[in-house]
Design an enzyme around this catalytic site. Structure first.
Site, PDB file in Angstrom:
ATOM      1  N   GLU A 249      30.837  34.932  37.736  1.00  0.00           N
ATOM      2  CA  GLU A 249      31.082  33.628  37.622  1.00  0.00           C
ATOM      3  C   GLU A 249      30.068  32.572  37.819  1.00  0.00           C
ATOM      4  O   GLU A 249      29.949  31.630  38.467  1.00  0.00           O
ATOM      5  CB  GLU A 249      32.084  33.360  38.954  1.00  0.00           C
ATOM      6  CG  GLU A 249      31.452  33.584  40.403  1.00  0.00           C
ATOM      7  CD  GLU A 249      31.575  34.940  40.864  1.00  0.00           C
ATOM      8  OE1 GLU A 249      31.295  35.109  42.117  1.00  0.00           O
ATOM      9  OE2 GLU A 249      31.583  35.855  40.157  1.00  0.00           O
ATOM     10  N   HIS A 281      40.402  35.271  36.750  1.00  0.00           N
ATOM     11  CA  HIS A 281      39.437  35.642  37.954  1.00  0.00           C
ATOM     12  C   HIS A 281      38.026  34.744  37.941  1.00  0.00           C
ATOM     13  O   HIS A 281      37.788  34.027  38.855  1.00  0.00           O
ATOM     14  CB  HIS A 281      39.308  37.144  37.823  1.00  0.00           C
ATOM     15  CG  HIS A 281      38.439  37.752  39.188  1.00  0.00           C
ATOM     16  ND1 HIS A 281      38.741  38.106  40.196  1.00  0.00           N
ATOM     17  CD2 HIS A 281      37.095  37.593  39.091  1.00  0.00           C
ATOM     18  CE1 HIS A 281      37.922  38.791  40.844  1.00  0.00           C
ATOM     19  NE2 HIS A 281      36.864  38.268  40.351  1.00  0.00           N
ATOM     20  N   GLU A 282      37.371  34.815  36.729  1.00  0.00           N
ATOM     21  CA  GLU A 282      36.104  34.208  36.786  1.00  0.00           C
ATOM     22  C   GLU A 282      36.248  32.650  36.745  1.00  0.00           C
ATOM     23  O   GLU A 282      35.487  31.811  37.575  1.00  0.00           O
ATOM     24  CB  GLU A 282      35.341  34.488  35.536  1.00  0.00           C
ATOM     25  CG  GLU A 282      35.039  35.892  35.479  1.00  0.00           C
ATOM     26  CD  GLU A 282      34.713  36.717  36.610  1.00  0.00           C
ATOM     27  OE1 GLU A 282      34.001  35.950  37.428  1.00  0.00           O
ATOM     28  OE2 GLU A 282      34.564  38.173  36.837  1.00  0.00           O
ATOM     29  N   GLU A 304      36.168  37.068  46.204  1.00  0.00           N
ATOM     30  CA  GLU A 304      36.887  37.566  45.577  1.00  0.00           C
ATOM     31  C   GLU A 304      38.542  37.919  45.528  1.00  0.00           C
ATOM     32  O   GLU A 304      39.116  38.083  44.692  1.00  0.00           O
ATOM     33  CB  GLU A 304      36.310  39.116  45.542  1.00  0.00           C
ATOM     34  CG  GLU A 304      34.670  39.389  45.346  1.00  0.00           C
ATOM     35  CD  GLU A 304      34.263  38.919  43.688  1.00  0.00           C
ATOM     36  OE1 GLU A 304      35.260  39.082  42.998  1.00  0.00           O
ATOM     37  OE2 GLU A 304      33.206  38.565  43.911  1.00  0.00           O
TER      38      GLU A 304
END
Length: 826
Positions: A249, A281-282, A304
């Site tokens: 990220e 997610h990123e 996370e």
């Protein structure tokens, strides 16, 4: 220390073996000057060429990975340190025609001198001098591109100058440079730049639109959910061949593993969902992790858990017809249980006393148990209060750092529940509960149903949670919610209900633990209408089998074989075929496989031909490829590979044919590596060709070549492409090669400490899992136990990784022995 700014210039030569020369200026404000300052630099002292502090040369004092700056050279207020150095190679990930940084969690110091802790956020102003055919992306926007000569005589280099980055932690500093193609698009009003090396026109045509669309959807969702606009200057990303992780990220310059982004017409629903989840997610990390960062690495899990938690929500929007609840069960529960059931289980929040161990905190507990925990917390608080608490947290700590107790205190104020007590068992301690039940009936009605829980480790803990049970009748079902906040709970709501055919426990899949299996459930499981209920049942049956309860491996294999034709949901079929393959190779005696193989192969092939869904057909073909043991099955696979003609309705791509060639090679099909050489010639993309070249020795029929390959892995340079190494190890230690490869196990354990020091965060566990994951012999189990006994003071976090990766081995050893005894009795 405050107002921290790094100004960096790296000069990258065209030849990767040549050193990268660099200069750096570090400016900051000191509120006091009472002790020497330590800049972290994890390289040899000879990499440091010149040190100037506040415009005065200073003798270089470099020890224990620190550059010591005396107080006599510093001052209260503004300071500046200028350094000429050779960049460290450990985390520069250099290939012949590209390189990229990957600095999580504590690797910035392996490249350049830095105050390497997440709480010391800074801005980074970067310049890169690179070969003239290279492109580059970094955290900050590009401000200038020049094409000068390198030293007045040597032409062919250009310099990218980037604006100062946003304020970020060191591990988020990033650049990618190399021979990439650049694509620029505007999605939902935001300009996005994308660097990639993909050459397959079909993959490009089918992938580019969804890649940009999912990023746009993810950004829109996150802005709405958090109530905050995207917080950084730009939003670019790069696809990197064989990247160590799915993605990383980096602010303004996200990195992805290329193979996860670029899909083709053969992509399954599971692959499309995985791509969406990865991108989401990123993107979610831009708020959780990048905008608000953990204070110290013991809370690395926080970024996370929220990235995964949000990604699951985003994928509902980004991918049409995705079943959020089903995907949540299948993504998280098997992976979380795979660690939490082991002797090496770790809590979600782990202490970190030594920065050297920061990478070992990562794993399936923080990526998979933590989202389960967070969904339980959302359910406990209610979605609205939970969302408002997260919004308050982001506003309060934006561009700063926070701890898990900081967040818990915000959430605790929004619920009457005792979150501190709840937090202790869910977050601060490892393990899972075991559930049991007692059903009493009278006159065809339920008179009492009680559920009890106890910790698998025999402690007195309980896990407060909500989950469902379903009473299943011949033509109907009735669902009830259990508030399991005590060691024993009587479910009053079911009293007086007719006695069901069976009870399905954890029927929505949201509870956590080892749930009981009603013995009447397995033969009726395929009649359940809800695919989530079936998925939860499949997961729980497998966990019970591993624990030696209810179903033996052969019985569960028989049930999975029924599911080949009876399970219609593609994602559930993938789970069943994965379980089937694991049972066949890992949990059955080797002598049993040849007995079962002919019928099993035929059943899978027939199921593939009968299934009308092309994605399901492909899942079944891959299952056939996985278990193929007989000469007939292998010849059939060879014919598919040789003619490049897939079975009717199955779409196979170049990657699939490569995997098929590797599967044939590990079975020693053909002669003298001919299949591998021919497949290598078929591959067009240079990056994929290099990967294949690396794998070929690990698949050789000649054990001496395999021995030499394993020996080569002792050298750090031969482990630089970690994804290649993990793939090679899986073939090297395939069950069909176990007899000749078991001798590698002791040295594989001896290398672990070095692998932790030189590899990236997931590599130690991946190394262990690929090495030990398919063994079942008592001698392999003894190797692990002997190593642990012989090293009583071994790094506890690495010891835990060994126990986690060896859990299937220990269980397989026990289950195979039980079956041998049972076979003798029968």
């Amino acid at each position: 220390m405050s107002d921290l700014v790094y100004t960096l210039h790296f000069t990258i030569p065209a030849v990767k073996e040549q050193p990268i020369l660099a200069t750096e200026s570090v400016s900051f404000v000191l509120s006091e000057n009472k002790s020497p300052l330590q800049l972290d630099f994890k390289e040899n002292t000879d990499h440091l060429k010149r040190l100037i502090v506040n415009k005065k040369p200073v003798t270089i004092d470099h020890r224990n990975e620190h550059i010591i700056i005396p107080t006599t050279n510093l001052q209260t207020g503004k300071n500046q340190i200028d350094i000429e150095f050779v960049a460290g190679d450990l985390s520069l990930n250099r290939s012949d025609d590209f390189l990229y940084t990957l600095l999580v969690p504590d690797r910035a110091r392996a490249v350049f001198p830095v105050f390497d802790q997440p709480s010391l956020k800074a801005t980074f102003q970067l310049a890169l001098t690179v070969p003239r055919l290279w492109d580059a992306v970094a955290n900050g926007p590009l401000t200038n591109l020049t094409e000068p000569t390198l030293d007045g005589r040597v032409p062919g280099f250009k310099t990218y100058s980037f604006a100062p980055s946003d304020t970020i932690s060191n591990y988020l500093f990033s650049f990618v440079a190399g021979e990439f193609k650049r694509i620029s698009r505007t999605e939902k009003g935001r300009v996005m730049q994308f660097l990639h090396r993909e050459t397959d026109p079909n993959k490009l045509k089918l992938s580019l639109d969804p890649i940009f669309q999912i990023h746009g959807d993810a950004l829109a969702f996150m802005q709405t959910y958090t109530g905050m606009p995207y917080p950084f200057q730009k939003f670019d990303f790069a696809a990197i061949p064989d990247f160590q992780y799915g993605g990383m990220e980096h602010v303004g310059a996200i990195d992805y593993k290329a193979s996860t982004l670029f899909l083709d017409e053969g992509a399954t629903q599971d692959q499309k969902l995985a791509r969406s989840n990865l991108i989401a997610h990123e993107t979610a990390h831009m708020w959780f992790g990048d905008l608000v960062t953990m204070q110290w690495f013991n809370d690395v899990w926080m970024k996370e858990v929220f990235a995964n938690f949000m990604a699951d929500k985003i994928t509902q929007i980004a991918v049409k017809n995705s079943n959020y609840d089903l995907k949540f069960v299948l993504d998280h529960y098997p992976a979380a249980y795979g660690i939490d059931r082991t002797e090496g289980a770790n809590p979600i929040r782990q202490p970190l006393d030594n920065l050297q161990d920061a990478g070992s905190l990562y794993g399936n507990i923080i990526y998979h148990k933590a989202p389960i925990m967070m969904r339980q917390l959302e359910r406990l608080m209610g979605p609205e209060q939970f969302q408002q608490g997260l919004q308050e947290y982001l506003r309060k700590y934006a561009f700063g750092n926070a701890t898990w107790p900081d967040l818990i205190s915000i959430l605790d104020a929004r619920t009457p529940a005792d979150l501190q007590a709840w937090n202790q068992v869910w977050v601060n301690e490892p393990g899972r509960p075991e559930f049991a039940y007692d059903l009493q009936t009278l006159g065809g009605k339920i008179s009492r149903l009680t559920l009890t829980q106890k910790a698998e480790d025999k402690s007195d803990r309980i896990w407060p949670q909500l989950f469902e049970i379903t009473l299943v009748y011949p033509t109907s079902t009735k669902e009830f919610t259990v508030t399991m906040d005590q060691r024993e709970v009587a479910l009053k709501a079911v009293e007086g209900e007719p006695v069901p055919t069976y009870i399905l426990f954890n029927s929505t899949g949201l509870g956590y633990g080892l749930f009981p299996v009603d013995k009447k459930m397995p033969p009726n499981v395929f009649a359940l209408n809800n695919p989530v209920a079936r998925a939860a049942a499949y997961v729980n049956l497998y966990e019970n089998m591993l624990d030696g309860r209810v179903v033996a491996p052969l019985e569960l294999l028989a049930l999975n074989r029924q599911g080949l034709t009876q399970e219609k949901e593609e994602l559930n079929l993938k789970l069943l075929t994965s379980q089937l393959s694991d049972i066949f190779w890992k949990f059955l005696p080797p002598t049993k496989r040849p007995e079962l193989a002919p019928a099993l192969e035929n059943e899978i092939w027939q199921a593939m031909q009968q299934n009308p869904n092309s994605n399901a057909k492909k899942q079944l073909f891959k299952a056939y490829q996985s278990v193929a043991l007989t000469p007939t099955a292998q010849a059939k696979l060879y014919d598919v590979w040789a003619t490049e003609k897939a079975p009717d309705g199955v779409k196979l791509t170049e990657d699939d044919y490569t995997a098929l060639a590797l599967a044939l090679a590990v079975r020693d099909y053909g002669s003298d590596g001919e299949i591998l050489r021919k497949q290598l010639a078929r591959i067009k993309n240079e990056d994929r060709k290099k990967r294949m070249e690396f794998l070929i020795p690990a698949l050789s029929a000649d054990v001496r070549i395999r021995d030499a390959f394993f020996t080569s892995l002792k050298e750090e340079k031969n482990r630089s492409k970690e994804a290649w190494v993990v793939a090679a190890l899986a073939y090297l230690h395939h069950p069909l090669r176990a007899e000749s490869s078991e001798k590698y196990l002791p040295e594989s354990l001896n290398l672990l400490t070095e692998i932790q020091q030189t590899g990236d965060i997931f590599f130690p566990y991946s190394w262990l899992q690929a090495t030990f994951g398919a063994y079942q012999s008592p001698t392999a189990a003894r190797t692990v136990r002997a190593f642990i006994t012989k090293n009583p003071t071994y790094n506890p976090k690495l010891r835990a990784k060994i126990l986690q990766a060896s859990d299937d081995l220990f269980r397989a050893e026990k289950l195979v022995q039980q079956q041998a005894v049972s076979g003798k009795k029968s």
